[in-house]
Design an enzyme around this catalytic site. Sequence first.
Site, mmCIF file in Angstrom:
data_model
loop_
_atom_site.group_PDB
_atom_site.id
_atom_site.type_symbol
_atom_site.label_atom_id
_atom_site.label_comp_id
_atom_site.label_asym_id
_atom_site.label_seq_id
_atom_site.Cartn_x
_atom_site.Cartn_y
_atom_site.Cartn_z
ATOM 1 N N SER A 145 0.871 -1.175 0.000
ATOM 2 C CA SER A 145 0.000 0.000 0.000
ATOM 3 C C SER A 145 0.900 1.213 0.000
ATOM 4 C CB SER A 145 -0.882 0.002 1.253
ATOM 5 O OG SER A 145 -1.514 1.257 1.443
ATOM 6 N N TYR A 158 -2.323 -1.216 10.376
ATOM 7 C CA TYR A 158 -2.275 -1.307 8.919
ATOM 8 C C TYR A 158 -0.943 -0.792 8.393
ATOM 9 C CZ TYR A 158 -3.900 -1.100 4.069
ATOM 10 O OH TYR A 158 -4.027 -1.295 2.720
#
Length: 269
Positions: A145, A158
């Site tokens: 990401s 995350y």
Amino acid sequence: MSDPFLIGRCALVTGSTSGIGLAIACALGAAGARVAVNGLGSPEQIAAALDAVRAAGAADVSHFGADLSDAAAVETMMAEVAAWAPVDVLVNCAGVQHTAPIAEMPAATWDKLIAINLSAAFHTMRLSLPGMAARGFGRVVNIASVHGLVASVNKSPYVASKFGLVGLSKVAALEYAGAGNRDSGGVTVNCVCPGWVETPLIEPQIAAKAQAAGGDRDAGVRELLREKQPSGRMSLPDEIADLVLWLCRRQSHNLSGAAIPVDGGWTAQ
């Protein structure tokens, strides 16, 4: 017409019953690979995903279920996939998210996100990379990401998991850099780091911004991306899949250990 350069190869894509993972599974299938699909969903959703990959041109397709937060379940899945076909291409796309300040992040949520987003990739890699090296060809593409390159508030597990995934991939790239050769294709390990990607998951956010902009969806997208993504436009799942597909080509044998941002300039700021 698709180039079936993956005929005779087997690809495992985690998190591939929807979204980016499904687009990647379809792209690999269109290139002729046998595709092992892993992901959650109702029986109908899973069947629809398999149908989509099959329709894309996959030589064969099968679903392998596993709770990716459970290391033993991942090991079982990997053994089942290996019995079906040796894994030549591994794409770790499964991921979960939860937003909260660090002080309010439940410990169990931290453990779950680290397990699914990072530890599961470690287990699939450790169980597939030796076979790739022995055959002289292998591709690992970890869907990290933009949050594997920069941080945002309220996303501690995350961001930690995605930074960890980038680091893990670099270590694996170094360890397997000498496997195979130019002719065989070698073994490479890379990360793709998307910014905003247009999936059904974020459609409600787009709709809310569009409503505030008088129903103009494009204006809603630009407003949603305004703070982070300078291009003002999202990527499509198929575009991420195209990059993954290129990384699987023999010509990419010397591109390893990279974390490639697809973020409209987000990380250039």
